[in-house]
Design a protein around this motif. Structure first.
Motif: not given
Lengths: 314, 194
Positions: B27, B143, B146-149
Motif C-alpha cells: 500500500i 489514508y 485506513q487502508w492498511i488497517a
C-alpha cells in the motif's frame, strides 16, 4: 443413461458453429457461450464418450477442449465488503479463477460483514447466498477474528460453505465449530494481485479442487433422488421455446445450477408463460418444477423437483 | 521494505504479522509513500481488537513553484507561460486569477497561459508557489493507514506531530489512558519521545 462431462471449449470465432452443431448433435448442452474479441469460449456438458470426437473435430480449427469441473454451477463469492480492503485483489482473483474452471460466480459484498464484533449478515444477503450451489467465504488474516465472526456470517445459510482465510487449512478446521464443508488456508487479505505460483496460484488451485469436491458430494446427494429433468436440458427447452439467449442483453441470461435454473426475466410477466411450456408428451415445466421469485433483482428461480415428488422423468 | 530504515509489525499471530507487513509494503508503494516514511511500527491486537501505527516522516516534499513545470517569457503585452506538464495547471490558474484578476489571464491553448500585465517581471512569476505537497501528505498517510488497517475499525484517533504521526483504530471504544500509554511505548520504538 448418458454420463455428461463438463468441458470448456476455447477456439477462434471462425467456423465455431461447427462445434456448436456437433455438441447439439451429440446430445450435449451449451451452458454458456462467450465471444471475446476473436475468441469463443463454450462452457458445455457433453457425453463422456464423445470428448475425443470433439477434440478431433476442433483440432483443424485450432480449438482446445479442457475438462472444467465447475461448469453448470453457480457459486457465491462472499467477501466482508466491496471496499478497497477486499477488492480488487483476493475477491476478484478468486472469482476469476473459479470462472476459469467453468463456474458462474457472483460476487457478494456484505453490507455489514466487516470488523470482528460488528460483522453481520442481513436477511436479503442470506437468501441470495442460499440461491447458489455453494458459497465461498473469503475471510481475513487473523484466526481470532475468523473464529469470532464466522458464526454471525454463516447464520441461516444452508448451502455448502467453503471457507478461505490466511491461517493454514488445519488452523481453520480447528477453529470453526460446527464444521463447514470445505477449508482452504493461505488465501487471506492481500494488497496485490495473485501472480506467484507458489503460495498464491497454488492456493487457488486447491480452492478449485475443494469446491469441486464439495459440489461432487452435492451432485452425489442429488443423484440418490434424481431430478425430474437435467437442468441443462431444461435450459435448452426454455431457450428453444422463448429465445431468451438471443433476445436478452445479459451475458448469461439463463444460469444453470446443480438443481435449479436462474432465468433473468421479470417474474411477474414471465412466471406463468414459463410454467405452461411443454417439455415432452404433455409434461409442462410447471409440473416438475417450482417457479419462484429470486431475491436477486426481479429474476426467476426455477427449482427442479426430484423424481420422488413428481414421479415424472423427462 | 526498501526505503524504510525501521519497519516492524507486532502481533501475537505470526501469520497475520507477516502478511500485514506485506500489505503495508504494497500500500505504501502504491501511494508513493515508501520514500517519505522513515520508520514505521505497526501493532495489531486481534483480541481487543486494536490497530495501532506510529511512524516518522523522513522527508517532506518541497514546495512546487511555477518554474518547476513552466517557463515564463516576458513580452510587450505581459508574460507568456509555456507549460511543461499539466499536473499543477489547475491550482496555478486559480492562483493567477486571484493575483491578477480573471480578465487578465488567457489560455489560448492547452500549453500556453498569458498574463496580460505589461512590465511584469517573468522571474517574479516563476517564483510563485503553487502547491505545498506536505499539506496533502498527511492526508495520504492517514489514508494509507485506513487502508492498511482491517476494515470496520471505525473508532479512530489520528495524531500528526512534528515529523511523526500516529494512528489508532478499533471497533470498540477504548480507554484513553491505556491508549496514551501504549502510544508512548510504541512511539519510543520509532525513536520519538512525547
Amino acid at each position: 443413461m448418458t454420463v455428461f462431462v463438463p468441458i470448456t471449449y476455447k477456439g477462434g470465432v471462425y467456423r465455431h458453429d461447427i462445434i456448436i452443431d456437433l455438441i447439439d448433435d451429440l446430445g450435449g448442452y451449451i451452458v454458456q457461450k462467450h465471444m471475446i474479441a476473436q475468441e469463443v469460449v463454450l462452457q458445455s456438458l457433453v457425453p463422456k464418450d464423445d470428448i475425443e470426437l470433439i477434440r478431433k473435430i476442433s483440432r483443424p480449427l485450432a480449438g482446445v477442449v479442457i475438462e472444467a469441473p465447475l461448469v453448470g454451477t453457480e457459486i457465491a463469492v462472499v467477501s466482508p465488503s466491496l471496499e478497497i480492503h477486499h477488492l480488487p485483489h483476493t475477491s476478484c482473483d478468486v472469482a476469476e479463477y473459479l470462472r476459469s474452471a467453468g463456474a458462474k460466480t457472483n460476487m457478494i459484498g456484505l453490507a455489514r460483514g466487516f470488523g470482528k464484533r460488528i460483522a453481520n449478515l442481513s436477511i436479503e444477503e442470506r437468501d441470495i447466498i442460499n440461491e447458489h450451489d455453494c458459497a465461498v467465504f473469503m475471510l481475513g488474516n487473523f484466526e481470532t477474528c475468523i473464529e469470532y465472526k464466522m458464526p454471525a456470517l454463516r447464520r441461516g445459510i444452508n448451502v455448502p460453505i467453503i471457507l478461505t482465510g490466511r491461517p493454514s487449512t488445519e488452523a481453520l478446521q480447528r477453529i470453526i465449530d460446527p464444521p463447514v464443508d470445505g477449508y482452504v488456508g493461505g488465501i487471506g487479505r492481500i494488497a496485490h494481485r495473485m501472480r506467484q505460483q507458489e503460495g498464491e496460484i497454488d492456493h487457488l488451485d486447491t480452492l478449485v479442487e475443494e469446491v469441486s469436491a464439495v459440489l461432487s458430494r452435492k451432485r452425489e446427494e442429488v443423484a440418490k433422488d434424481p431430478l425430474s429433468i437435467n437442468p441443462a436440458r431444461l435450459m435448452a427447452v426454455l431457450d428453444d421455446a422463448m429465445d431468451i439467449t438471443k433476445r436478452s442483453t445479459h451475458p448469461t441470461p439463463v444460469v444453470v445450477q446443480i438443481r435449479a435454473l436462474r432465468v433473468k426475466l421479470p417474474y411477474d410477466t414471465y412466471a406463468d408463460p414459463i410454467a405452461a411450456i411443454e417439455i415432452e408428451n404433455g409434461v409442462k415445466i410447471g409440473d416438475i418444477t417450482q417457479i419462484l421469485p429470486s431475491r436477486m433483482r426481479d429474476y426467476i428461480l426455477i427449482r427442479i423437483r426430484p423424481f420422488s415428488e413428481t414421479k415424472i422423468m423427462v | 521494505m526498501k526505503g524504510l530504515e525501521y519497519f516492524e509489525v507486532e502481533c501475537i499471530e505470526p501469520v497475520g504479522a507477516e502478511i500485514y507487513k506485506k500489505i503495508a509494503d504494497d500500500i505504501l508503494l502504491d501511494l508513493n509513500l515508501s520514500q517519505s516514511i522513515g520508520r514505521l511500527h505497526i501493532y495489531i491486537d486481534p483480541e481487543t481488537p486494536l490497530f495501532l501505527a506510529v511512524g516518522v516522516i523522513k522527508q517532506m516534499p518541497g514546495l512546487v513553484h511555477i518554474r518547476d513545470f513552466a517557463s515564463a517569457l516576458g513580452t510587450g503585452e505581459g508574460v507568456v507561460l509555456d507549460i511543461g506538464t499539466e499536473t499543477y495547471l489547475s491550482p496555478m490558474l486559480s492562483i493567477l486569477w486571484d493575483t491578477y484578476g480573471r480578465d487578465l489571464i488567457t489560455q489560448p491553448d492547452r500549453f500556453t497561459v498569458k498574463i496580460m500585465v505589461p512590465g511584469l517581471n517573468p522571474r517574479e512569476v516563476e517564483e510563485m508557489v503553487v502547491v505545498d505537497p506536505s499539506e496533502g501528505m498527511f492526508h495520504d498517510i492517514i489514508y494509507a493507514m485506513q487502508w492498511i488497517a482491517p476494515e470496520g475499525f471505525k473508532v479512530r484517533r489520528e495524531i500528526i506531530g512534528k515529523g511523526h504521526f500516529s494512528y489508532v483504530a478499533s471497533e470498540n471504544t477504548l480507554d484513553e489512558e491505556d491508549i496514551d500509554k501504549l502510544l508512548k511505548e510504541k512511539l519510543a520504538c520509532v525513536g520519538v519521545s512525547v
